[in-house]
Design a protein around this motif. Structure first.
Motif, PDB file in Angstrom:
ATOM      1  N   ILE A  84     -45.339  59.239  83.656  1.00 22.29           N
ATOM      2  CA  ILE A  84     -43.984  59.279  83.116  1.00 22.29           C
ATOM      3  C   ILE A  84     -43.160  58.189  83.802  1.00 22.29           C
ATOM      4  CG2 ILE A  84     -43.892  61.649  82.240  1.00 22.29           C
ATOM      5  CD1 ILE A  84     -42.680  62.506  84.929  1.00 22.29           C
ATOM      6  N   LEU A 407     -37.872  69.181  84.996  1.00 25.40           N
ATOM      7  CA  LEU A 407     -37.776  68.863  83.569  1.00 25.40           C
ATOM      8  C   LEU A 407     -38.547  67.589  83.222  1.00 25.40           C
ATOM      9  CD1 LEU A 407     -34.004  69.663  82.898  1.00 25.40           C
ATOM     10  CD2 LEU A 407     -35.978  70.932  82.035  1.00 25.40           C
ATOM     11  N   GLN A 408     -38.487  66.593  84.100  1.00 26.44           N
ATOM     12  CA  GLN A 408     -39.196  65.351  83.816  1.00 26.44           C
ATOM     13  C   GLN A 408     -40.683  65.595  83.578  1.00 26.44           C
ATOM     14  OE1 GLN A 408     -37.967  63.433  87.406  1.00 26.44           O
ATOM     15  NE2 GLN A 408     -36.351  62.235  86.429  1.00 26.44           N
ATOM     16  N   VAL A 411     -41.152  68.810  80.457  1.00 22.00           N
ATOM     17  CA  VAL A 411     -40.829  68.344  79.108  1.00 22.00           C
ATOM     18  C   VAL A 411     -41.600  67.061  78.801  1.00 22.00           C
ATOM     19  CG1 VAL A 411     -38.966  67.759  77.506  1.00 22.00           C
ATOM     20  CG2 VAL A 411     -38.557  69.420  79.319  1.00 22.00           C
ATOM     21  N   GLY A 412     -41.907  66.274  79.854  1.00 22.64           N
ATOM     22  CA  GLY A 412     -42.742  65.093  79.657  1.00 22.64           C
ATOM     23  C   GLY A 412     -44.106  65.458  79.084  1.00 22.64           C
ATOM     24  N   ALA A 415     -43.663  66.146  75.496  1.00 26.01           N
ATOM     25  CA  ALA A 415     -43.457  64.902  74.750  1.00 26.01           C
ATOM     26  C   ALA A 415     -44.778  64.178  74.504  1.00 26.01           C
ATOM     27  CB  ALA A 415     -42.492  63.997  75.511  1.00 26.01           C
ATOM     28  N   TYR A 427     -45.683  57.843  79.052  1.00 25.72           N
ATOM     29  CA  TYR A 427     -44.520  58.261  78.267  1.00 25.72           C
ATOM     30  C   TYR A 427     -43.277  57.820  79.020  1.00 25.72           C
ATOM     31  CZ  TYR A 427     -40.897  60.923  75.968  1.00 25.72           C
ATOM     32  OH  TYR A 427     -39.738  61.253  75.316  1.00 25.72           O
ATOM     33  N   GLY A 429     -40.425  59.169  80.073  1.00 30.30           N
ATOM     34  CA  GLY A 429     -40.283  59.966  81.286  1.00 30.30           C
ATOM     35  C   GLY A 429     -38.892  60.149  81.850  1.00 30.30           C
ATOM     36  N   ILE A 431     -34.941  61.188  82.177  1.00 26.41           N
ATOM     37  CA  ILE A 431     -34.413  62.508  81.844  1.00 26.41           C
ATOM     38  C   ILE A 431     -33.780  62.578  80.452  1.00 26.41           C
ATOM     39  CG2 ILE A 431     -32.195  62.080  83.003  1.00 26.41           C
ATOM     40  CD1 ILE A 431     -34.179  65.400  83.046  1.00 26.41           C
ATOM     41  N   GLU A 434     -36.334  63.231  77.937  1.00 25.47           N
ATOM     42  CA  GLU A 434     -36.821  64.609  77.923  1.00 25.47           C
ATOM     43  C   GLU A 434     -35.822  65.443  77.115  1.00 25.47           C
ATOM     44  OE1 GLU A 434     -39.607  64.543  79.136  1.00 25.47           O
ATOM     45  OE2 GLU A 434     -39.665  63.143  80.810  1.00 25.47           O
ATOM     46  N   VAL A 438     -36.583  64.769  73.254  1.00 25.73           N
ATOM     47  CA  VAL A 438     -37.709  65.612  72.811  1.00 25.73           C
ATOM     48  C   VAL A 438     -37.240  66.632  71.763  1.00 25.73           C
ATOM     49  CG1 VAL A 438     -39.415  67.324  73.528  1.00 25.73           C
ATOM     50  CG2 VAL A 438     -39.119  65.217  74.861  1.00 25.73           C
TER      51      VAL A 438
END
Length: 482
Positions: A84, A407-408, A411-412, A415, A427, A429, A431, A434, A438
């Motif tokens: 990320i 979250l990085q 949610v990464g 994604a 990706y 990456g 914030i 995310e 996303v």
């Protein structure tokens, strides 16, 4: 008519589908409009074009270095992996577009120009749109245009046509204008009226942090009172920081994979195959990990080279067209207005959040392994800590940067699955990519064109809401915190 068609076809094949020359052409036109001397126009064209070519060479190196590791991970554990980081994300997005959407190879570069034009238009009509900021951080625009291009093309099949590039450009411009506009009051408060906004990768996060930080702590208890280990200061150097992170993560992965797999020609069909006769596995691990840092450094140098020219061209045009607007600049410009400890504490607590979440992915046998990249873990979390500390002290800074790290990674991983990037190794990456991007991606996937329109409308509504909540409407245009 045939002559016109031939000219357009030549321009499309040789310029629009060749981003290096298109970027060079943008700089050439920009400098010409600014009435620069002919030799400066030519020099700008050369540096912009060659800089983008350097980026392409480095991106190819990252791909060739990472693909053997991806193949080995898939062979041994049946999982994909992604770094990320916006530079890895840029490479992954461009590679996937080339392989799966070859007709749109130049889409991101064209979208960058369209998006910049949209941003200018929104600021020019600021009495209607309520947008006050012009995004001029060129290297960030390049990264984001690539990721957004992939999102739109991959998730909205209806836009894989002549309208696709225009649609990508419009939504890029809306995001750049609206998200940077969200940072005006927070940045004015942080800097004491510094006269700029943030145009980077954390605009939504900065807005959120500014709203919630004072509820999580006391601004009087700030990071100046927090003592951090002195060894963390080495991470101010991007080469040391990126090489160390690559060594930790890829060193661990290669050690787990082992020399047998990395020397198996049936598994490692591309990139560098480990040869026990020529090198010890220990040195192979170090060399491979540091090679990532080498290509990352080359890539950043190439980006800086062409972006310096592109940004000068954009800034000159914007200053002539939009006097009085707020420039949205690199988030690093805000660091000098916060606590000296904020940048490193944000990095440290964000990294802890990332590491814990990566461990949870492994424990719960996620089909996608996320690998920490330098840019999100440093810049996102440093910015969050700087802004949070200003409003809520060290408690807000540490809590929010830790949550950002979680979250990085979490949610990464979502994604990477959403965009099917596990085979491409990266990706974006950061914030903002995310949250909100996303969720935007899922709207694109399940609602198609309607989802795209909904996101555009949502972005246009945000500055209207900001303006509606301002008590002093004239102060809103001056950017004064209320």
């Amino acid at each position: 008519m045939e002559i016109l068609t031939s000219i357009l076809n030549w321009f499309s094949q040789n310029i629009l589908q060749n981003p290096a020359f298109f970027v060079g052409l943008l700089v050439l036109v920009g400098y010409a409009l600014l009435k620069k001397p002919a030799h400066d126009v030519f020099a700008g064209f050369v540096k912009a074009t060659v800089g983008y070519m350097i980026l392409n060479v480095a991106a190819g190196g990252l791909v060739s270095t990472f693909r053997p590791i991806l193949a080995a991970l898939n062979f041994k554990f049946k999982i994909g992996a992604a770094v990320i980081d916006p530079y890895f994300g840029l490479t992954a997005a461009n590679t996937k577009i080339v392989e799966e959407f070859p007709d749109f190879v130049g889409a991101a570069t064209t979208a960058l120009l369209i998006g910049f034009g949209v941003n200018i238009l929104l600021v020019a009509l600021r009495k209607v749109t309520k947008v006050r900021t012009l995004f001029i951080t060129g290297h960030i625009m390049v990264q984001q245009a690539a990721t957004i291009s992939l999102m739109v093309l991959f998730l909205i099949p209806q836009l894989r046509n002549a309208w696709g590039t225009l649609a990508i450009g419009v939504i890029c411009g809306l995001y750049w204008a609206v998200s940077s506009n969200m940072t005006v009051e927070a940045t004015q408060r942080l800097t004491g009226g510094g006269g700029f906004a943030i145009g980077h990768q954390q605009q939504f996060a900065i807005w959120f942090v500014d709203k919630i930080a004072d509820k999580l702590g006391n601004k009087e208890e700030n990071l100046d009172n927090l003592k951090l280990p002195k060894f963390l200061s080495i991470f101010h150097d991007t080469v040391v920081a990126s090489a160390t992170l690559m060594l930790i993560f890829f060193g661990a992965i290669l050690t787990i994979l082992g020399p047998e797999i990395m020397s198996n020609p049936e598994v490692i069909t591309s990139g560098t195959l480990y040869s026990p006769e020529k090198q010890s596995f220990f040195m192979y691990v170090i060399q491979t990990a540091f090679t990532f840092s080498v290509y990352l450094f080359i890539l950043m140098q190439g980006v800086r080279m062409f972006v310096a020219e592109l940004t000068n061209a954009f800034q000159g045009i914007s200053s002539k067209l939009l006097p009085g607007s707020f420039p949205a600049v690199d988030v690093a410009a805000s660091y000098g207005f916060g606590s000296p400890n904020a940048v490193l504490s944000g990095f440290a607590f964000g990294l802890v959040g990332q590491l814990i979440t990566i461990a949870l992915l492994v424990i719960f046998k996620s089909p996608i392994l996320i690998i920490t990249g330098f840019v999100p873990v440093f810049f996102d979390n440093a910015a969050i800590a700087v802004y949070a500390d200003k409003r809520g002290g060290w408690k807000a800074a540490t809590i929010l940067s830790f949550c950002s790290g979680v979250l990085q990674v979490a949610v990464g991983a979502i994604a990477v699955a959403l965009l099917d990037l596990a085979n491409f190794g990266g990706y974006h990456g950061n914030i903002d990519f995310e949250i909100p991007w996303v969720p935007f991606g899922y709207l694109f996937k399940y609602l198609g064109l309607a989802g795209y329109v909904l996101v555009c409308v949502l972005l246009l509504v945000i500055p209207q809401l900001q303006y509606a909540k301002a008590k002093d409407k004239e102060a809103y245009y001056r950017g004064e915190a209320q």
